[in-house]
Design an enzyme around this catalytic site. Structure first.
Site, PDB file in Angstrom:
ATOM      1  N   HIS A   1     -20.368 -25.061 -18.681  1.00 18.19           N
ATOM      2  CA  HIS A   1     -19.324 -25.949 -18.151  1.00 18.19           C
ATOM      3  C   HIS A   1     -18.155 -25.940 -19.137  1.00 18.19           C
ATOM      4  CE1 HIS A   1     -17.721 -28.856 -15.436  1.00 18.19           C
ATOM      5  NE2 HIS A   1     -17.604 -29.780 -16.374  1.00 18.19           N
TER       6      HIS A   1
ATOM      7  N   GLU B   1     -23.469 -30.327 -24.010  1.00 21.47           N
ATOM      8  CA  GLU B   1     -23.992 -29.154 -23.308  1.00 21.47           C
ATOM      9  C   GLU B   1     -24.788 -28.260 -24.246  1.00 21.47           C
ATOM     10  OE1 GLU B   1     -22.561 -25.809 -20.068  1.00 21.47           O
ATOM     11  OE2 GLU B   1     -21.023 -26.899 -21.206  1.00 21.47           O
TER      12      GLU B   1
ATOM     13  N   LYS C   1     -13.343 -21.184 -18.792  1.00 20.68           N
ATOM     14  CA  LYS C   1     -12.253 -22.158 -18.660  1.00 20.68           C
ATOM     15  C   LYS C   1     -11.197 -21.925 -19.729  1.00 20.68           C
ATOM     16  CE  LYS C   1     -14.777 -26.032 -16.508  1.00 20.68           C
ATOM     17  NZ  LYS C   1     -16.100 -25.408 -16.339  1.00 20.68           N
TER      18      LYS C   1
ATOM     19  N   PHE D   1     -17.854 -35.591 -13.950  1.00 23.60           N
ATOM     20  CA  PHE D   1     -17.645 -37.035 -14.082  1.00 23.60           C
ATOM     21  C   PHE D   1     -18.505 -37.732 -13.028  1.00 23.60           C
ATOM     22  CE2 PHE D   1     -13.091 -37.167 -16.028  1.00 23.60           C
ATOM     23  CZ  PHE D   1     -13.627 -36.916 -17.272  1.00 23.60           C
TER      24      PHE D   1
END
Length: 402
Positions: A294, A305, A326, A390
């Protein structure tokens, strides 16, 4: 229980239009994050993002379509076209009757909300376009894909913030595995890069002003992105009989809820999802070679994580490769897991693991092999894709080389 494979993939994101361009950028460790370009950007504190540049919808869609398609729907349709064309499928007869679409998005038509709030509150207009509601609704993209390709089976949208795509992918996988359909179109999309979309995220104070540096000790926040990733999932025997090209096999998934905090992630919740995916896929932890993390670049996510991965994999965690793309394309929120699934396919099919770029300083709380800055050639038989949202909602997908 049916086997499920991927026979088509499509994308548009800050790294490129189409899968080949995106994978080339990932192999090169190219950064798609740059200065944002839209109305009133100078009023923002955060002015960078993984924005799709040089994009003109008027060269692709007609005026009537643009009145119906928010930017997130446009991205979805472009990615779906690439994926379905690659699959070689035409949806007629029984395939059309049972084939469906399950997509993820967190915000849906955020640009449409933004434009029409401006129209009513700033410009004082008393009317909005009659198609505003069908344009902004979260299920718009799924509906338009189903109409464009005659998909009449189970079709819906999943909205679980940053895990939306992974939840949608898991649902599509389960429908085929259980025998409900032979083919499903799945993935996700997001386009929040407008003034209101970025301003809302600014309020969380988790955004970086300069770069996304997952796992690096000097990381200072996440960076938003936009785009779509769409896949054709197909029952293995159906794909085999028609001689389809198989990109990878989806072998398991798991979902969990932290049930703890609306924004702070939980190591236990993440670990349950990772471990659950291994159990569902009926694989050992030693089988996994790569995890697409993530990896948002926030202090809270990255250390949580890494701790979850270490808990699940034990000594094998030292031999795992884990990277966050990302760092290159930004955080696509509800669409992020879909674009990141491409990195897993590349690792399995091409033997190339996408890097975590922007990595500058080791962090003792993220002491895993994060494939820093440069892509790596490696034999990978099993990969995981993590998504932790979230609200404490988690979804992990397991894939295998075919």
């Amino acid at each position: 229980m049916k086997r499920v494979v991927i026979t088509g993939a499509g994308t548009i994101n800050a790294l490129g239009v189409g899968v080949p361009a995106t994978l080339e950028a990932m192999r090169e460790g190219r950064c798609g994050i740059s200065d944002l370009e839209f109305r009133d950007v100078e009023r923002l504190s955060i002015r960078i993002g993984g924005q799709v540049k040089d994009y003109d919808p008027e060269t692709i869609f007609n005026r009537q379509q643009i009145s119906l398609y928010d930017r997130f729907t446009q991205f979805t349709l472009l990615a779906a076209k690439e994926a379905i064309e690659q699959s070689g499928l035409t949806f007629i007869g029984d395939l059309a009757a049972h084939g469906g679409v399950v997509l993820g998005t967190a915000g849906g038509g955020v640009s449409t909300w933004d434009e029409n709030y401006r129209s009513v509150y700033e410009e004082g207009k008393n009317r909005v376009h009659p198609f505003v509601v069908p344009k902004l609704m979260n299920n718009a993209a799924a509906s338009h894909v189903s109409m464009a390709y005659n998909l009449k089976g189970p079709s819906y949208t999943v909205s679980t913030a940053c895990a939306s795509s992974n939840h949608a992918i898991a649902q599509a996988f389960q429908i085929i595995r259980a025998g409900g359909s032979k083919v499903m179109v799945t993935g996700g999309s997001e386009s929040m890069l407008c003034f209101g979309g970025v301003k809302a995220w600014e309020g969380l104070r988790v955004m970086s002003r300069d770069a996304c540096r997952p796992f690096s000790a000097n990381r200072n926040g996440m960076v938003q992105g936009e785009g779509a990733g769409i896949f054709v999932f197909e029952e293995y025997e159906h794909a085999k009989q028609r001689g389809a090209e198989i990109l990878a096999e989806v072998i398991g998934y798991a979902m969990s809820s932290d049930a703890a905090d609306i924004v702070m992630p939980s190591k236990q919740g993440a670990a349950r999802a990772i471990g659950g995916a291994l159990t569902d896929a009926q694989i050992n932890r030693e089988d996994v070679g790569y995890i697409n993390a993530h990896g948002t670049g926030t202090a809270a996510n990255d250390k949580t994580e890494c701790a979850a991965v270490a808990d699940v994999f034990g000594h094998h965690a030292d031999r795992l490769m884990i990277s966050s793309t990302k760092s290159m394309h930004g955080h696509l929120i509800g669409g992020t897991g879909a674009v990141e699934l491409l990195a897993c396919i590349m690792a399995l099919r091409d033997g190339i693991v996408a890097p975590t770029i922007g990595y500058e300083e080791p962090d003792p709380e993220c002491a895993l092999d994060v494939v820093p800055n440069e892509a790596r050639e490696a034999k990978v038989d099993v990969a995981l894709s993590n998504a932790f949202a979230f609200g404490g909602l988690n979804a992990v997908i397991a894939l295998r080389k075919v």
